[in-house]
Motif scaffolding. Structure first.
Motif, PDB file in Angstrom:
ATOM      1  N   VAL A  97      34.111  40.031  46.676  1.00  0.00           N
ATOM      2  CA  VAL A  97      34.185  38.573  46.806  1.00  0.00           C
ATOM      3  C   VAL A  97      33.932  37.903  45.459  1.00  0.00           C
ATOM      4  N   THR A 101      36.818  35.760  43.684  1.00  0.00           N
ATOM      5  CA  THR A 101      36.530  34.326  43.561  1.00  0.00           C
ATOM      6  C   THR A 101      36.551  33.883  42.105  1.00  0.00           C
ATOM      7  N   THR A 104      40.137  34.012  40.634  1.00  0.00           N
ATOM      8  CA  THR A 104      40.992  32.938  41.135  1.00  0.00           C
ATOM      9  C   THR A 104      40.632  31.599  40.507  1.00  0.00           C
ATOM     10  N   LEU A 105      39.338  31.293  40.441  1.00  0.00           N
ATOM     11  CA  LEU A 105      38.902  30.022  39.869  1.00  0.00           C
ATOM     12  C   LEU A 105      39.223  29.942  38.376  1.00  0.00           C
ATOM     13  N   ALA A 128      30.097  32.687  41.468  1.00  0.00           N
ATOM     14  CA  ALA A 128      30.872  33.565  42.351  1.00  0.00           C
ATOM     15  C   ALA A 128      30.038  34.747  42.837  1.00  0.00           C
ATOM     16  N   VAL A 131      27.933  34.193  46.143  1.00  0.00           N
ATOM     17  CA  VAL A 131      28.537  33.873  47.437  1.00  0.00           C
ATOM     18  C   VAL A 131      27.940  34.730  48.556  1.00  0.00           C
TER      19      VAL A 131
END
Length: 278
Positions: A97, A101, A104-105, A128, A131
């Motif tokens: 994750v 994350t 992608t960000l 990230a 999370v």
């Protein structure tokens, strides 16, 4: 002995069970076994020139040192602060994750703004990696505050392992050299405890103190401060291309991590054992 909600292992008297020396020194065995396995795979890969061994090489090179730190943190003190299942779950899901994350960000930010400053990278990655620890904090029926640093180390270890594996694979594609891959894995693997592992362990430890803290507002401010410190350390590490700077930042990060590990075990130790040590 039983497992309390939230993964804390307790004895029949309701206090965390003390560790044997075999448990406390398990990290040494993990480190030796991991290094030996890595060297064996590397020798076989070089001798046979069979790239089928490459996935094993990058996996062992990326995870040996981070998992050693995790085993040290989990087993070095007088109390079991989190169940193995919870720790493994956090390492796997936190790594996946966190990297997805962050990737992608960072990708979206690069396309929208055209450039992503080091501070932005540090903020995205440090957030990230939280999370899964934050989700566990919110949804577990009971959380042991002393388990926070272990959960953070597990999430940071998963992130660092997957990131290092990616860099190792990129080194193979760009350099087409096993020596370049070996150098990348060695450098990033050794530095992981002073980076992602320490920063996420520090922040998560502060976050997991909030629900049981006598002054929650103050604990929340400390957690925010821990996140800001982690982002600044991360940013300094990325921005300062200096061995001296990396040594200073790595030393500060490791010292903070060791302090938090010690405190987590003292917080989970039986009250009688704490009185004897005072």
């Amino acid at each position: 002995m039983s497992t309390a909600p939230g993964g804390v292992v307790v004895s029949g008297e309701g206090v965390p069970r003390r560790r044997s020396w075999s448990h406390r020194l398990a990290w040494v065995a993990v480190l030796i076994a991991g290094v030996a396995a890595y060297l064996l795979v590397l020798r076989t890969l070089v001798t046979t020139e069979n790239l089928n061994f490459f996935p094993s090489l990058i996996l062992l090179g990326a995870m040996t040192v981070p998992i050693t730190v995790l085993v040290f943190a989990w087993g070095s003190g007088p109390a079991i602060t989190a169940s193995p299942g919870l720790v493994v779950f956090t390492a796997l899901t936190g790594g996946i994750v966190g990297t997805v994350t962050a990737g992608t960000l960072e990708y979206d930010t690069l396309h929208r703004l055209g450039a992503l400053p080091m501070l932005g990278v540090g903020l995205i990655e440090e957030t990230a990696k939280l999370v899964v620890p934050v989700a566990l904090l919110l949804f577990l029926p009971s959380r042991g505050r002393q388990a926070g640093v272990i959960i953070g180390i597990a999430s940071g270890m998963g992130f660092a392992t997957l990131e290092t594996m990616g860099y190792g694979f990129s080194a193979l594609l760009s350099e087409r050299s096993i020596a370049a891959v070996d150098q990348t894995l060695l450098l990033r693997g050794l530095l992981a405890p002073a980076g992602h592992v320490a920063w996420t362990g520090m922040t998560t430890a502060a976050l997991w103190r909030i629900p049981t803290a006598p002054h929650r507002a103050r604990a929340a401010l400390l957690a925010i401060g821990a996140l800001v410190l982690a982002v600044l350390l991360h940013t300094g590490w990325d921005a300062l291309n200096s061995i001296v700077a990396h040594v200073v930042i790595g030393t500060v990060s490791l010292v903070l991590l060791l302090i938090l590990i010690g405190r987590s075990h003292r917080a989970g130790a039986p009250a009688t054992a704490r009185r004897r040590s005072q």
